[in-house]
Design a protein around this motif. Structure first.
Motif, PDB file in Angstrom:
ATOM      1  N   ARG A 101     -12.733  21.152 -26.165  1.00  0.00           N
ATOM      2  CA  ARG A 101     -12.701  20.276 -24.993  1.00  0.00           C
ATOM      3  C   ARG A 101     -11.294  20.186 -24.411  1.00  0.00           C
ATOM      4  O   ARG A 101     -11.097  20.221 -23.194  1.00  0.00           O
ATOM      5  N   GLU A 102     -10.319  20.068 -25.292  1.00  0.00           N
ATOM      6  CA  GLU A 102      -8.934  19.965 -24.861  1.00  0.00           C
ATOM      7  C   GLU A 102      -8.500  21.239 -24.146  1.00  0.00           C
ATOM      8  O   GLU A 102      -7.833  21.192 -23.107  1.00  0.00           O
ATOM      9  N   LEU A 103      -8.876  22.367 -24.697  1.00  0.00           N
ATOM     10  CA  LEU A 103      -8.549  23.650 -24.087  1.00  0.00           C
ATOM     11  C   LEU A 103      -9.164  23.747 -22.694  1.00  0.00           C
ATOM     12  O   LEU A 103      -8.510  24.192 -21.742  1.00  0.00           O
ATOM     13  N   HIS A 104     -10.409  23.325 -22.573  1.00  0.00           N
ATOM     14  CA  HIS A 104     -11.101  23.364 -21.281  1.00  0.00           C
ATOM     15  C   HIS A 104     -10.381  22.491 -20.263  1.00  0.00           C
ATOM     16  O   HIS A 104     -10.166  22.903 -19.115  1.00  0.00           O
ATOM     17  N   ALA A 105      -9.976  21.286 -20.664  1.00  0.00           N
ATOM     18  CA  ALA A 105      -9.313  20.362 -19.741  1.00  0.00           C
ATOM     19  C   ALA A 105      -7.950  20.887 -19.302  1.00  0.00           C
ATOM     20  O   ALA A 105      -7.591  20.818 -18.114  1.00  0.00           O
ATOM     21  N   LEU A 106      -7.185  21.444 -20.228  1.00  0.00           N
ATOM     22  CA  LEU A 106      -5.836  21.899 -19.908  1.00  0.00           C
ATOM     23  C   LEU A 106      -5.822  23.214 -19.136  1.00  0.00           C
ATOM     24  O   LEU A 106      -4.817  23.545 -18.501  1.00  0.00           O
ATOM     25  N   SER A 107      -6.909  23.960 -19.179  1.00  0.00           N
ATOM     26  CA  SER A 107      -6.951  25.228 -18.448  1.00  0.00           C
ATOM     27  C   SER A 107      -7.344  25.036 -16.992  1.00  0.00           C
ATOM     28  O   SER A 107      -7.203  25.955 -16.184  1.00  0.00           O
ATOM     29  N   LEU A 108      -7.796  23.827 -16.639  1.00  0.00           N
ATOM     30  CA  LEU A 108      -8.189  23.551 -15.258  1.00  0.00           C
ATOM     31  C   LEU A 108      -6.972  23.210 -14.420  1.00  0.00           C
ATOM     32  O   LEU A 108      -5.990  22.653 -14.917  1.00  0.00           O
ATOM     33  N   PRO A 109      -7.020  23.500 -13.104  1.00  0.00           N
ATOM     34  CA  PRO A 109      -5.928  23.076 -12.221  1.00  0.00           C
ATOM     35  C   PRO A 109      -5.771  21.561 -12.278  1.00  0.00           C
ATOM     36  O   PRO A 109      -6.758  20.833 -12.324  1.00  0.00           O
ATOM     37  N   ASP A 110      -4.541  21.095 -12.292  1.00  0.00           N
ATOM     38  CA  ASP A 110      -4.270  19.666 -12.407  1.00  0.00           C
ATOM     39  C   ASP A 110      -4.395  19.011 -11.035  1.00  0.00           C
ATOM     40  O   ASP A 110      -3.532  19.193 -10.171  1.00  0.00           O
TER      41      ASP A 110
END
Length: 212
Positions: A141-150
């Motif tokens: 989940r963390e990987l998914h969130a951090l790979s998205l544009p901020d």
């Protein structure tokens, strides 16, 4: 003491005992869920606002869906290919951390799909993986969130991304069936590894190490 008061006290005692017995039975409805899911159990309870019953219903449903799956191990060739791709993810991290995380997420999704986990959407896949890997699945989940544009425009925290990739490697090794806890335990018994800096399993090289 009047007979009416005695009856009232007895009724209250019976009700309190019944409620206590119900609470005990409720807490023991799924005694193995917390052990099976580990930290994922606590996370799910927190997401339900502390409602243990609601969290356990969700987790029990995940277990039921998991029973419908047919999971198979990766072949030696598939495992070797996945490990090579993870090495490429680490190599790319220095130049483009966000893209490296996106590639790592895609690799986790593919390995999970090849193992037999559903791939309809990332949340469903993560929930099902959590039945087997509850201690590591939060890293997905963390990987998914951090790979998205901020969306908020917050500058990317490279060290946060590096730590996320390291945690995701724990799940990756569990899914591909290579390395992981047993291997690290044996390595610890043998003493410090002699691998070059930046080349140890799972370690993400820093920019200085990458260009050395």
């Amino acid at each position: 003491m009047s007979s009416g008061l005695i009856v009232a006290i007895v009724v209250i005692a019976v009700v309190v005992a019944a409620l206590g017995a119900f609470a005990v039975r409720h807490r023991q409805q799924h005694p193995g869920l917390s052990r099976r899911f580990g930290s994922e159990y606590e996370r799910t309870v927190a997401r339900h606002g502390g409602d243990t019953a609601a969290a356990e219903r969700e987790l029990a449903l995940r277990v039921e869906r998991h029973r419908e799956l047919t999971l198979t191990p990766l072949s030696g060739a598939e495992r070797a290919r996945a490990e090579e791709q993870w090495a490429q993810v680490k190599a790319r991290f220095v130049d483009d951390p966000r893209q490296a995380l996106a590639n790592a997420e895609a690799l986790l999704a593919r390995v999970a799909r090849d193992r037999g986990y559903p791939d309809s959407d990332v949340d469903a896949q993560i929930d099902t993986i959590s039945v087997d890997h509850g201690e590591h699945v939060e890293s997905y989940r963390e990987l998914h969130a951090l790979s998205l544009p901020d969306a908020a425009g917050r500058p990317a925290d490279t060290e946060e991304q590096r730590a996320a990739l390291l945690r995701a490697w724990e799940l990756f090794t569990a899914l591909v069936g290579a390395g992981g806890e047993p291997e690290r335990a044996h390595a610890h018994a043998r003493g410090p590894a002699k691998a070059p800096v930046g080349r140890r399993a799972g370690r993400v090289p820093t920019q200085r190490e990458h260009h050395a």
